[in-house]
Design a protein around this motif. Structure first.
Motif, PDB file in Angstrom:
ATOM      1  N   UNK A  69       0.904  -1.273   0.065  1.00  0.00           N
ATOM      2  CA  UNK A  69       0.080   0.061  -0.035  1.00  0.00           C
ATOM      3  C   UNK A  69       1.036   1.411   0.025  1.00  0.00           C
ATOM      4  N   UNK A  70       1.863   1.216   0.652  1.00  0.00           N
ATOM      5  CA  UNK A  70       2.974   2.460   0.751  1.00  0.00           C
ATOM      6  C   UNK A  70       3.572   2.409  -0.562  1.00  0.00           C
ATOM      7  N   UNK A  71       3.712   1.630  -1.200  1.00  0.00           N
ATOM      8  CA  UNK A  71       4.427   1.556  -2.588  1.00  0.00           C
ATOM      9  C   UNK A  71       3.489   1.883  -3.593  1.00  0.00           C
ATOM     10  N   UNK A  72       2.330   1.644  -3.356  1.00  0.00           N
ATOM     11  CA  UNK A  72       1.246   2.054  -4.165  1.00  0.00           C
ATOM     12  C   UNK A  72       0.961   3.421  -3.898  1.00  0.00           C
ATOM     13  N   UNK A  73       0.708   3.907  -2.777  1.00  0.00           N
ATOM     14  CA  UNK A  73       0.716   5.387  -2.600  1.00  0.00           C
ATOM     15  C   UNK A  73       1.617   6.197  -3.401  1.00  0.00           C
ATOM     16  N   UNK A  74       3.185   5.712  -2.857  1.00  0.00           N
ATOM     17  CA  UNK A  74       4.024   6.650  -3.575  1.00  0.00           C
ATOM     18  C   UNK A  74       3.790   6.602  -5.077  1.00  0.00           C
ATOM     19  N   UNK A  75       3.687   5.406  -5.594  1.00  0.00           N
ATOM     20  CA  UNK A  75       3.378   5.398  -7.162  1.00  0.00           C
ATOM     21  C   UNK A  75       2.446   6.307  -7.739  1.00  0.00           C
ATOM     22  N   UNK A  76       1.285   6.116  -7.013  1.00  0.00           N
ATOM     23  CA  UNK A  76       0.184   6.826  -7.528  1.00  0.00           C
ATOM     24  C   UNK A  76       0.360   8.359  -7.480  1.00  0.00           C
ATOM     25  N   UNK A  77       1.151   8.651  -6.521  1.00  0.00           N
ATOM     26  CA  UNK A  77       1.185  10.091  -5.976  1.00  0.00           C
ATOM     27  C   UNK A  77       2.240  10.739  -6.900  1.00  0.00           C
ATOM     28  N   UNK A  78       3.484   9.897  -7.078  1.00  0.00           N
ATOM     29  CA  UNK A  78       4.275  10.593  -8.005  1.00  0.00           C
ATOM     30  C   UNK A  78       3.746  10.709  -9.433  1.00  0.00           C
ATOM     31  N   UNK A  79       3.213   9.645  -9.820  1.00  0.00           N
ATOM     32  CA  UNK A  79       2.292   9.931 -10.999  1.00  0.00           C
ATOM     33  C   UNK A  79       1.475  10.890 -11.255  1.00  0.00           C
ATOM     34  N   UNK A  80       0.737  11.139 -10.222  1.00  0.00           N
ATOM     35  CA  UNK A  80      -0.411  12.346 -10.233  1.00  0.00           C
ATOM     36  C   UNK A  80       0.534  13.507 -10.151  1.00  0.00           C
ATOM     37  N   UNK A  81       1.478  13.813  -9.633  1.00  0.00           N
ATOM     38  CA  UNK A  81       2.304  14.988  -9.517  1.00  0.00           C
ATOM     39  C   UNK A  81       2.511  15.461 -10.911  1.00  0.00           C
ATOM     40  N   UNK A  82       2.629  14.642 -11.744  1.00  0.00           N
ATOM     41  CA  UNK A  82       3.081  15.021 -13.033  1.00  0.00           C
ATOM     42  C   UNK A  82       2.043  15.723 -13.735  1.00  0.00           C
ATOM     43  N   UNK A  83       0.886  15.058 -13.504  1.00  0.00           N
ATOM     44  CA  UNK A  83      -0.440  15.614 -14.406  1.00  0.00           C
ATOM     45  C   UNK A  83      -0.756  16.947 -13.549  1.00  0.00           C
ATOM     46  N   UNK A  84      -0.542  16.803 -12.113  1.00  0.00           N
ATOM     47  CA  UNK A  84      -0.939  18.292 -11.419  1.00  0.00           C
ATOM     48  C   UNK A  84       0.082  19.470 -11.812  1.00  0.00           C
ATOM     49  N   UNK A  85       1.187  19.243 -12.157  1.00  0.00           N
ATOM     50  CA  UNK A  85       2.160  20.202 -12.253  1.00  0.00           C
ATOM     51  C   UNK A  85       1.584  21.189 -13.481  1.00  0.00           C
ATOM     52  N   UNK A  86       1.163  20.358 -14.527  1.00  0.00           N
ATOM     53  CA  UNK A  86       0.397  21.098 -15.716  1.00  0.00           C
ATOM     54  C   UNK A  86      -0.858  21.919 -15.145  1.00  0.00           C
ATOM     55  N   UNK A  87      -1.582  21.374 -14.280  1.00  0.00           N
ATOM     56  CA  UNK A  87      -2.865  21.870 -13.876  1.00  0.00           C
ATOM     57  C   UNK A  87      -2.536  23.235 -13.142  1.00  0.00           C
ATOM     58  N   UNK A  88      -1.599  23.144 -12.490  1.00  0.00           N
ATOM     59  CA  UNK A  88      -1.144  23.918 -11.309  1.00  0.00           C
ATOM     60  C   UNK A  88      -0.655  25.319 -12.094  1.00  0.00           C
ATOM     61  N   UNK A  89       0.231  24.729 -13.106  1.00  0.00           N
ATOM     62  CA  UNK A  89       0.725  25.819 -13.778  1.00  0.00           C
ATOM     63  C   UNK A  89      -0.135  26.763 -14.597  1.00  0.00           C
ATOM     64  N   UNK A  90      -0.999  25.788 -15.345  1.00  0.00           N
ATOM     65  CA  UNK A  90      -1.994  26.768 -15.785  1.00  0.00           C
ATOM     66  C   UNK A  90      -2.701  27.722 -14.794  1.00  0.00           C
TER      67      UNK A  90
END
Lengths: 258, 260
Positions: B109-130
């Motif tokens: 679960x810990x690994x899963x949270x890390x992986x999903x969070x890191x993946x999500x951050x890449x999408x959130x970067x564009x959203x936050x930048x916009x």
């Protein structure tokens, strides 16, 4: 370099500024004394807005120096060279220089009162109660005591600009810069903003006003500075400059706008 | 060969009488999605500020981050974090289990949270930048002319305004996140989908189990839609007249934008 007199608030010496290859300020020198109101006029593209933006270091300069209250703005001196200062000290310097923008730039997510107390509370560390009391007085001074809880989107342009003036005054600045404060306003509300500024000038605030309002310059300015193509063409008392301009460029400019 | 008939009793039990194992799985889906999304927002914000920074190195790091994590499948990233990270770094980044007071998190679960969070951050970067880009430049200038430093101006003036632009797609991202947690069953995290999968393998009633679990996901995303609408209404408090979409429009997806 000679020590400036004690009551000199702004001392700009040979200020140069370029945007890429375009030199917009070609050596501006200007001294503004305490309690003085100086209006800067001139055609668009003459560099007047750029110049006052240099005074609070919203623009870097490429040559010369600007001092406010004897303190070099935006730079420190090292071995005779100017090096850009730290963000912290530039921010501190800006607290004593109020600025009013053409497009108001009020914080749209904050009410009039919240706009005014924002910087005193979060920059100067003034207690909230004190800041609110001060802000209410200031809003009263600009005639908007009843608008304290209103968001900017519900205010007219003139009202927004008056809140913006109150917001700048809340920092108790030693100097106020106005960048074409009425140019974005509907004609019928220009008067209410100019009135507030006139009062401020009469109360002895030190002000530099970039403006196209010659009527205001006539009644409120101690001195008018005419700029064109990055240089100061001439300066003088309003009567002298408006009624008997020495330079052709000033004559031409005045004949176009009066 | 006979076609098995739909067993309504099983289906109804899955909906109306959730057992303990199910509730544990439901909770796992929720907390994994919430923590991973928060991690994604934090990483996305850091990456967005890095992208907007004047320091070249920060721009590059931010760019490489987005390039890698948007350019590879999230399932690969999940496997990589779970199986690969410890080997790659030669230290135990992903423990067998993580004890947080009364709460114990499995390594998966810990690994899963890390992986999903890191993946999500890449999408959130564009959203936050916009979102940051959508705020008028004059706001930062006004803040700075009042003596605010960059960090304070961002926090007090720019980001709260950017939030109005960020929140609708962020809500969409979280909607996705709630569903994407199902991939973690591949590394052994028993969340909603895992629970259904296990139940089905014991009963051979796929349609009943999978339809029930679909309804549970639908319930979660619907509740989230309500919460999101509430948040957006609160953020819009100062420009109420600009015509926020109604809740009905929202539910039908009128304002939802798809994942990149």
């Amino acid at each position: 370099m000679t020590e400036p007199a004690l009551d000199v608030v702004v001392n700009a010496v040979d200020v140069h500024k370029r945007f890429g290859r375009l030199e917009v300020l070609k050596g501006i020198s200007l001294e503004v004394r305490k309690r003085e109101t100086v209006c800067i006029i001139g055609p668009s593209g003459s560099g007047k807005t750029t110049f006052i933006r240099c005074i609070n270091h919203l623009e870097k300069i490429d040559g010369g120096r600007i001092e406010v209250n004897g303190e070099l703005i935006g730079y420190r001196e090292k071995d005779g060279k100017l090096i850009e200062d730290s963000e912290r000290s530039i921010a501190r310097q800006r607290t004593q220089i109020g600025m009013v923008f053409q497009r108001f730039n009020l914080f749209p997510h904050k009410t009039a009162l919240e706009n005014v107390i924002e910087a005193p509370v979060h920059v100067l560390g003034v207690g909230k109660e004190q800041a609110v009391a001060d802000a209410e007085l200031l809003l009263g001074r600009v005639g908007l005591a009843d608008k304290r809880d209103v968001y900017p989107s519900k205010l007219s342009g003139g009202q927004q600009q008056r809140v913006a003036i109150a917001r700048a005054l809340a920092m108790k600045p030693a100097l106020m810069l106005f960048d074409e404060p009425t140019s974005a306003l509907d004609p019928e509300v220009i008067g209410e903003v100019l009135e507030v500024m006139e009062e401020l000038a009469h109360e002895g605030m030190t002000m530099i006003v970039v403006t196209h309002e010659m009527g205001f310059a006539k009644v409120a300015a101690d001195r008018v500075v005419m700029m064109d193509e990055g240089v100061i063409v001439e300066e003088g008392e309003p009567e002298q400059l408006f009624d008997a301009p020495a330079h052709n460029r000033t004559k031409q400019f005045l004949s176009k706008i009066l | 060969m006979t076609v098995a008939s739909f067993d309504w009793q099983i289906f109804w039990d899955r909906i109306a009488h959730p057992d303990h194992a199910f509730l544990t799985a439901l909770l796992a889906t929720i907390y994994i999605a919430v923590i991973a999304q928060i991690l994604g927002v934090v990483l996305g914000l850091i990456a967005a500020l890095g992208r907007l920074s004047r320091v070249r190195l920060f721009q590059w790091i931010s760019g490489i981050y987005v390039w890698i994590f948007r350019g590879t499948p999230v399932i690969v990233q999940i496997f990589f974090v779970y199986f690969g990270v410890n080997i790659l770094f030669g230290i135990t980044v992903i423990p067998n289990s993580l004890s947080l007071g009364v709460f114990t998190l499995s390594g998966a679960a810990f690994a899963g949270i890390l992986a999903l969070g890191i993946n999500e951050g890449a999408y959130m970067r564009e959203i936050i930048r916009a979102g940051i880009d959508s705020v008028d430049r004059g706001q930062l200038e006004a803040a700075r002319s009042l003596g605010m430093r960059y960090g304070l101006a961002m926090r007090r003036i720019v980001l709260p305004q950017a939030a109005r632009v960020i929140v609708p797609p962020l809500g969409n991202e979280f909607n996705n996140m709630l569903k994407t947690t199902s991939l973690l069953f591949f590394i052994g995290v028993v969340e909603l989908w895992g629970n259904a999968e296990i139940g089905y393998s014991q009963t051979f009633k796929p349609v009943e189990y999978f339809m029930a679990v679909a309804l549970w996901y639908l319930l979660l995303t619907t509740i989230w839609t309500f919460i999101q609408a509430h948040i957006e209404r609160r953020l819009a408090v100062s420009d109420r007249d600009e015509g926020m979409p109604t809740f009905g429009e929202r539910l039908r997806g009128a304002t939802f934008r798809g994942h990149d």
